[in-house]
Structure formats: C-alpha cells, structure tokens
Design a protein around this motif. Structure first.
Motif, PDB file in Angstrom:
ATOM      1  N   VAL A  86       3.419   1.699  12.802  1.00 20.53           N
ATOM      2  CA  VAL A  86       3.348   1.099  11.460  1.00 20.53           C
ATOM      3  C   VAL A  86       2.623   2.055  10.504  1.00 20.53           C
ATOM      4  CG1 VAL A  86       2.417  -0.812  10.098  1.00 20.53           C
ATOM      5  CG2 VAL A  86       3.408  -1.257  12.348  1.00 20.53           C
ATOM      6  N   ILE A  87       1.531   2.664  10.982  1.00 22.74           N
ATOM      7  CA  ILE A  87       0.791   3.614  10.148  1.00 22.74           C
ATOM      8  C   ILE A  87       1.646   4.844   9.864  1.00 22.74           C
ATOM      9  CG2 ILE A  87      -1.282   5.048   9.981  1.00 22.74           C
ATOM     10  CD1 ILE A  87      -2.595   3.090  12.009  1.00 22.74           C
ATOM     11  N   ALA A  88       2.356   5.317  10.881  1.00 22.97           N
ATOM     12  CA  ALA A  88       3.202   6.499  10.714  1.00 22.97           C
ATOM     13  C   ALA A  88       4.318   6.246   9.707  1.00 22.97           C
ATOM     14  CB  ALA A  88       3.794   6.919  12.068  1.00 22.97           C
ATOM     15  N   ARG A  89       4.885   5.041   9.699  1.00 25.57           N
ATOM     16  CA  ARG A  89       5.918   4.729   8.715  1.00 25.57           C
ATOM     17  C   ARG A  89       5.356   4.747   7.290  1.00 25.57           C
ATOM     18  NH1 ARG A  89       7.714   0.757  12.524  1.00 25.57           N
ATOM     19  NH2 ARG A  89       6.646  -0.897  11.359  1.00 25.57           N
ATOM     20  N   ALA A  90       4.133   4.250   7.136  1.00 22.48           N
ATOM     21  CA  ALA A  90       3.498   4.292   5.813  1.00 22.48           C
ATOM     22  C   ALA A  90       3.248   5.732   5.392  1.00 22.48           C
ATOM     23  CB  ALA A  90       2.199   3.509   5.840  1.00 22.48           C
ATOM     24  N   ARG A  91       2.854   6.568   6.352  1.00 24.60           N
ATOM     25  CA  ARG A  91       2.617   7.994   6.068  1.00 24.60           C
ATOM     26  C   ARG A  91       3.916   8.673   5.678  1.00 24.60           C
ATOM     27  NH1 ARG A  91       1.844  12.564   4.909  1.00 24.60           N
ATOM     28  NH2 ARG A  91       0.280  14.023   5.727  1.00 24.60           N
ATOM     29  N   ALA A  93       6.523   7.274   4.324  1.00 25.37           N
ATOM     30  CA  ALA A  93       6.931   6.781   3.007  1.00 25.37           C
ATOM     31  C   ALA A  93       6.246   7.537   1.887  1.00 25.37           C
ATOM     32  CB  ALA A  93       6.626   5.286   2.895  1.00 25.37           C
ATOM     33  N   LEU A  94       5.022   7.996   2.123  1.00 26.93           N
ATOM     34  CA  LEU A  94       4.308   8.798   1.125  1.00 26.93           C
ATOM     35  C   LEU A  94       5.009  10.124   0.885  1.00 26.93           C
ATOM     36  CD1 LEU A  94       0.501   8.381   1.967  1.00 26.93           C
ATOM     37  CD2 LEU A  94       1.641   7.784  -0.174  1.00 26.93           C
ATOM     38  N   ALA A  97      -2.653  10.027   2.092  1.00 30.51           N
ATOM     39  CA  ALA A  97      -2.012  10.664   3.244  1.00 30.51           C
ATOM     40  C   ALA A  97      -3.062  11.127   4.256  1.00 30.51           C
ATOM     41  CB  ALA A  97      -1.160  11.840   2.786  1.00 30.51           C
ATOM     42  N   ASP A  98      -4.111  11.779   3.762  1.00 28.15           N
ATOM     43  CA  ASP A  98      -5.182  12.226   4.656  1.00 28.15           C
ATOM     44  C   ASP A  98      -5.868  11.026   5.314  1.00 28.15           C
ATOM     45  OD1 ASP A  98      -4.693  14.853   4.037  1.00 28.15           O
ATOM     46  OD2 ASP A  98      -6.294  15.010   2.545  1.00 28.15           O
ATOM     47  N   GLN A  99      -6.013   9.926   4.554  1.00 29.68           N
ATOM     48  CA  GLN A  99      -6.653   8.736   5.095  1.00 29.68           C
ATOM     49  C   GLN A  99      -5.818   8.127   6.223  1.00 29.68           C
ATOM     50  OE1 GLN A  99      -9.820   6.882   4.431  1.00 29.68           O
ATOM     51  NE2 GLN A  99      -8.915   6.463   6.427  1.00 29.68           N
ATOM     52  N   LEU A 100      -4.516   8.113   6.055  1.00 27.84           N
ATOM     53  CA  LEU A 100      -3.654   7.572   7.108  1.00 27.84           C
ATOM     54  C   LEU A 100      -3.687   8.452   8.353  1.00 27.84           C
ATOM     55  CD1 LEU A 100      -0.605   6.305   5.017  1.00 27.84           C
ATOM     56  CD2 LEU A 100      -2.552   5.004   5.877  1.00 27.84           C
ATOM     57  N   ASP A 101      -3.778   9.766   8.140  1.00 26.34           N
ATOM     58  CA  ASP A 101      -3.931  10.666   9.285  1.00 26.34           C
ATOM     59  C   ASP A 101      -5.221  10.359  10.033  1.00 26.34           C
ATOM     60  OD1 ASP A 101      -1.567  11.992   8.720  1.00 26.34           O
ATOM     61  OD2 ASP A 101      -2.544  13.599   7.582  1.00 26.34           O
ATOM     62  N   ARG A 102      -6.286  10.145   9.285  1.00 22.00           N
ATOM     63  CA  ARG A 102      -7.576   9.797   9.878  1.00 22.00           C
ATOM     64  C   ARG A 102      -7.483   8.483  10.646  1.00 22.00           C
ATOM     65  NH1 ARG A 102     -12.534  10.315  12.189  1.00 22.00           N
ATOM     66  NH2 ARG A 102     -14.062   8.838  11.376  1.00 22.00           N
ATOM     67  N   LEU A 103      -6.773   7.526  10.078  1.00 22.43           N
ATOM     68  CA  LEU A 103      -6.644   6.221  10.713  1.00 22.43           C
ATOM     69  C   LEU A 103      -5.916   6.343  12.048  1.00 22.43           C
ATOM     70  CD1 LEU A 103      -7.419   3.297  10.083  1.00 22.43           C
ATOM     71  CD2 LEU A 103      -5.168   3.003   9.050  1.00 22.43           C
ATOM     72  N   ARG A 115      -2.392   2.111  -3.501  1.00 23.39           N
ATOM     73  CA  ARG A 115      -2.699   3.379  -4.168  1.00 23.39           C
ATOM     74  C   ARG A 115      -4.010   3.261  -4.950  1.00 23.39           C
ATOM     75  NH1 ARG A 115       1.779   6.861  -4.403  1.00 23.39           N
ATOM     76  NH2 ARG A 115       3.152   6.317  -2.658  1.00 23.39           N
ATOM     77  N   ILE A 116      -5.078   3.005  -4.219  1.00 25.47           N
ATOM     78  CA  ILE A 116      -6.388   2.975  -4.859  1.00 25.47           C
ATOM     79  C   ILE A 116      -6.927   4.395  -5.006  1.00 25.47           C
ATOM     80  CG2 ILE A 116      -7.759   2.768  -2.729  1.00 25.47           C
ATOM     81  CD1 ILE A 116      -9.458   0.660  -4.283  1.00 25.47           C
ATOM     82  N   CYS A 117      -6.142   5.341  -4.548  1.00 21.75           N
ATOM     83  CA  CYS A 117      -6.482   6.762  -4.619  1.00 21.75           C
ATOM     84  C   CYS A 117      -5.186   7.536  -4.837  1.00 21.75           C
ATOM     85  CB  CYS A 117      -7.154   7.202  -3.321  1.00 21.75           C
ATOM     86  SG  CYS A 117      -6.133   6.856  -1.863  1.00 21.75           S
TER      87      CYS A 117
END
Length: 280
Positions: free
Chosen positions: A269-274, A276-277, A187-193, A179-181
């Motif tokens: 893995v990215i979707a699970r992090a998204r 969790a948010l 959430a938007d960053q993970l979508d971009r990723l 959570r550096i942001c």
C-alpha cells in the motif's frame, strides 16, 4: 472536550462564584472591578469558558482576596494537566511541547497509536516534521522555535531501536497521500516509512480507504502502556489517565485495528502511494 475536563472547569467556576458571593459582590459589581463584561463572569462561573492565569489573578484581586490567586492557579494547573490548549502550549514554543511528549515516550514500553491523515512523529523525516510543525504553528499563530521542536521530535525516534519497546501504530491510507509537504519530501517520507516497517520494534498497520471498518476514524491518539492516553484535536491535546478513558480508547484502537493490513500488504500500500507520486 473531555467529561473530566468539563467537570473540573465547573468545579473551578463554583469556587470562583463562592469567592464572589463571600465578598458580597454581584456579577455586575465584580465585572466592574475587573474591567470585564458581566457575561465573562457568568461564563467563568458556569464552566462555559476556561480561565487564564491572568483571569484568576484579576478575580482574586477583584474580590479582595489576592492571596487566593495561588489556590486558583493550582486548580487551573490541575485542569490543564488534562486538557492542554495548543494556543497556550505553543505560546511557550514547540520545544516544551515536544519535550513533554518525549518524557512520556521514555517511560512507555508499549505504544498503541492511530493517525488518520499524517505520518506519526515517531516515523517522520526531519523535512516532513519541519513541514508539519510549521503548518500547525501557522494555524495557531505560534511560529517560534520550529527547529527546536523538530530536534526534540526526532530524538523520540531513538526508542525505535530500544530492545523491549513496541510501537503498534495504525495509519489511515490517506496519510500516505496528504500533501502537507512538497512531493519530494513526501516521497522521502514514504521511503522512510517502508524502512521502519521492517524494524522488530514496529508493528505498522495501514487502514486502506476501501477497508470495511467497525468504527469511523476520529482524532489521532496514543495509548502509553495501559496508563495514559494522549489524544489530539484541532484546539487542544488531552491527557487522560482514568481507567475508563484508557479502556475506551483501547476499544477504539482494537476496532480500528480490525480494518488494518500489515507486513507485506502494508508495504505494498505504501509502495503504491510512492509510485503515484512519481506519476504525478
């Protein structure tokens, strides 16, 4: 600190000592001329402290050889081309730092990178980049031109759409949660990723927290083709171009790569992090 840097700092110290002894000055004598503590003279001569441009100017004047300042500054510039203090770099603003990296990106065809706990700049959204640069600027007391730094960083992303370039990037799973942001920016960053993970120029590997790894994660680094490594630590950035250093970092990258997941598994893995948010 790199061995090459330390050797260069010791060599500079030896030259400083030579100038002092040629002038017939003791350590205390030169310290008095420069208005410094004698311990500073000793540290500079023994490669225990990095000189500044002002230091070498004062040294040259103190030994009665002001014309030697140009030579000493040249040696210092060569040393700093390998080991670049964040404090000194950021004193001139973020844009210069980001533009220097951008010049290397334009030259490079194949990137191999690793980041442990932050999404790499080449994949960052503007808001995420702004947050990252602002936090590090605060750490180093250099809050100038963050917006210019963000603009320059985002310009490097044009390479993602250039035919012939390849970005082979490894990320620690913790980077997806850090959570550096704000949570909305993350959430938007993970979508971009997830979107860049489908680009033909990108080969993204996520190293799960539960992965069996051959080597523990260390500092973030980028290997540019097989000619240059740019590695980051809290206090400095190191530009390493010796074949031995490039080979070492290539070996480290390969060891980290062995624990990474890719393609659909990385996307999951990215979707699970998204997800969790959303739950948080």
């Amino acid at each position: 600190m790199s061995t090459d840097f330390q050797q260069a700092r010791i060599a500079l110290g030896a030259r400083l000592r030579e100038l002092r002894t040629e002038a017939g000055l003791t350590v205390r004598g030169l310290a008095a001329e420069c208005g410094w503590a004698p311990s500073k003279i000793s540290k500079l001569e023994n490669g225990k402290q990095t000189a500044t441009p002002a230091d070498v100017e004062a040294w040259a004047a103190g030994v009665g050889r002001p014309e030697s300042a140009a030579e000493l500054k040249g040696r210092l510039a060569g040393l700093e081309s390998t080991y670049r203090s964040w404090r000194r770099q950021l004193a001139g603003g973020h844009r210069g730092v980001q533009d220097a990296l951008g010049a290397q990106h334009e030259r490079t065809r194949v990137f191999r990178g690793f980041t442990a706990s932050v999404v790499p700049g080449v994949f960052q959204t503007p808001e995420y980049a702004r947050s990252v640069l602002s936090r590090y600027a605060e750490l180093h007391g250099a809050a100038r031109d963050v917006e210019a730094g963000v603009t320059s960083r985002l310009r490097r992303q044009e390479g993602l759409y250039v035919h012939g370039k390849k970005y082979r990037v490894l990320m620690g799973e913790s980077a997806l949660h850090a959570r550096i942001c704000s949570s909305s920016v993350l959430a938007d960053q993970l979508d971009r990723l997830m979107s860049v993970n489908g680009l033909s120029t990108v080969e993204l590997g996520i190293i799960p927290l539960s992965a069996d790894v051959r080597i523990a994660a260390g500092d973030d680094f980028w290997i540019h083709d097989d000619r240059l490594v740019i590695a980051e630590s809290w206090h400095a950035e190191m530009w390493l171009d010796s074949p031995e250093d490039v080979a070492l970092y290539s070996k480290v990258w390969a060891a980290l790569d062995a624990g990474a997941v890719r393609c659909r598994t990385a996307h999951q893995v990215i979707a699970r992090a998204r997800a969790a948010l959303i739950r948080s």
